[in-house]
Scaffold this motif. Structure first.
Motif, PDB file in Angstrom:
ATOM      1  N   ASP A  27       0.962  -1.071   0.022  1.00 36.98           N
ATOM      2  CA  ASP A  27       0.184  -0.185   0.062  1.00 36.98           C
ATOM      3  C   ASP A  27       1.117   1.359  -0.101  1.00 36.98           C
ATOM      4  O   ASP A  27       0.461   2.307  -0.640  1.00 36.98           O
ATOM      5  CB  ASP A  27      -0.837  -0.102   1.107  1.00 36.98           C
ATOM      6  N   ILE A  28       1.818   1.130   0.871  1.00 37.61           N
ATOM      7  CA  ILE A  28       2.922   2.377   0.555  1.00 37.61           C
ATOM      8  C   ILE A  28       3.588   2.480  -0.674  1.00 37.61           C
ATOM      9  O   ILE A  28       3.686   3.558  -1.270  1.00 37.61           O
ATOM     10  CB  ILE A  28       3.968   2.223   1.876  1.00 37.61           C
ATOM     11  N   ILE A  29       3.935   1.365  -1.199  1.00 35.55           N
ATOM     12  CA  ILE A  29       4.515   1.454  -2.664  1.00 35.55           C
ATOM     13  C   ILE A  29       3.712   2.063  -3.523  1.00 35.55           C
ATOM     14  O   ILE A  29       3.793   2.870  -4.660  1.00 35.55           O
ATOM     15  CB  ILE A  29       4.964   0.152  -3.014  1.00 35.55           C
ATOM     16  N   GLU A  30       2.397   1.649  -3.426  1.00 34.06           N
ATOM     17  CA  GLU A  30       1.210   2.141  -4.216  1.00 34.06           C
ATOM     18  C   GLU A  30       1.025   3.812  -4.236  1.00 34.06           C
ATOM     19  O   GLU A  30       1.205   4.382  -5.227  1.00 34.06           O
ATOM     20  CB  GLU A  30      -0.086   1.419  -4.146  1.00 34.06           C
ATOM     21  N   LYS A  31       1.077   4.004  -3.023  1.00 31.72           N
ATOM     22  CA  LYS A  31       0.936   5.438  -2.483  1.00 31.72           C
ATOM     23  C   LYS A  31       2.416   6.596  -3.409  1.00 31.72           C
ATOM     24  O   LYS A  31       2.045   7.677  -3.886  1.00 31.72           O
ATOM     25  CB  LYS A  31       0.796   5.805  -1.122  1.00 31.72           C
ATOM     26  N   GLY A  32       3.606   5.811  -3.114  1.00 33.55           N
ATOM     27  CA  GLY A  32       4.570   6.367  -3.637  1.00 33.55           C
ATOM     28  C   GLY A  32       4.919   6.405  -4.984  1.00 33.55           C
ATOM     29  O   GLY A  32       5.892   7.005  -5.550  1.00 33.55           O
ATOM     30  N   ARG A  33       4.399   5.346  -5.779  1.00 38.19           N
ATOM     31  CA  ARG A  33       4.545   5.328  -7.307  1.00 38.19           C
ATOM     32  C   ARG A  33       4.743   6.652  -8.134  1.00 38.19           C
ATOM     33  O   ARG A  33       5.451   6.871  -8.842  1.00 38.19           O
ATOM     34  CB  ARG A  33       3.874   4.024  -7.809  1.00 38.19           C
ATOM     35  N   ASP A  34       3.598   7.484  -7.698  1.00 41.55           N
ATOM     36  CA  ASP A  34       3.369   8.437  -8.729  1.00 41.55           C
ATOM     37  C   ASP A  34       3.838   9.743  -7.910  1.00 41.55           C
ATOM     38  O   ASP A  34       3.340  10.932  -8.303  1.00 41.55           O
ATOM     39  CB  ASP A  34       2.036   8.624  -9.384  1.00 41.55           C
ATOM     40  N   TYR A  35       4.000   9.732  -6.519  1.00 45.34           N
ATOM     41  CA  TYR A  35       4.362  11.003  -5.723  1.00 45.34           C
ATOM     42  C   TYR A  35       5.232  11.684  -6.296  1.00 45.34           C
ATOM     43  O   TYR A  35       6.374  11.148  -6.612  1.00 45.34           O
ATOM     44  CB  TYR A  35       4.565  10.391  -4.381  1.00 45.34           C
ATOM     45  N   LYS A  36       5.294  12.747  -6.071  1.00 44.85           N
ATOM     46  CA  LYS A  36       6.271  13.781  -6.512  1.00 44.85           C
ATOM     47  C   LYS A  36       7.084  13.966  -5.169  1.00 44.85           C
ATOM     48  O   LYS A  36       6.862  14.990  -4.476  1.00 44.85           O
ATOM     49  CB  LYS A  36       5.944  15.043  -7.252  1.00 44.85           C
ATOM     50  N   LEU A  37       8.275  13.301  -4.970  1.00 47.31           N
ATOM     51  CA  LEU A  37       8.954  13.534  -3.773  1.00 47.31           C
ATOM     52  C   LEU A  37       9.699  14.810  -3.732  1.00 47.31           C
ATOM     53  O   LEU A  37      10.201  15.147  -4.762  1.00 47.31           O
ATOM     54  CB  LEU A  37      10.260  12.226  -3.889  1.00 47.31           C
TER      55      LEU A  37
END
Length: 127
Positions: A27-37
């Motif tokens: 679930d964390i991988i999914e949230k971070g996949r398209d996140y603009k860090l």
């Protein structure tokens, strides 16, 4: 002073495989996949403060001086000692499970994390 500034992720290669290798929950991988860090870097000579803001609004700041051992922390909260060194214009450091380099190339911040054959490459633009 090339590293100093505020950076936003443009592209990531190898994200899913790298995160799975580190044991990050799906679930964390999914949230971070398209996140603009967002990465914020301040530099004073060989001393850096490097802050990354993650999708869960978690923020990790590591402060280090090139060539000197320091205390660092991973996004998972694991604390460890490391020495950041400069090699060919790249900042390099060994995290507990992978090797990380940061460099400025073509006006972009290029971060590469390697764990065996698994590689995460993140390219960020200055904002």
């Amino acid at each position: 002073m090339a590293f100093a500034g505020k950076w936003e992720t443009e592209t990531q290669e190898g994200y899913d495989e790298f995160c799975k290798l580190l044991g990050i929950p799906a679930d964390i991988i999914e949230k971070g996949r398209d996140y603009k860090l967002i990465t914020e870097v301040t530099q004073d000579g060989d001393t850096f403060s490097w802050t990354q803001v993650y999708p869960t609004n978690a923020k990790v700041t590591n402060t280090f001086t090139v060539g000197k051992e320091c205390d660092m922390e991973t996004i998972g909260g694991k604390k460890f000692k490391a020495t950041v060194y400069m090699e060919g214009g790249k900042l390099c450091v060994d995290f507990p499970n992978y090797h990380h380099t940061s460099e400025i190339s073509g006006g972009k911040l290029i971060e590469t994390s390697k764990a065996g054959a698994v590689v995460l490459k993140r390219t960020s633009k200055k904002i």
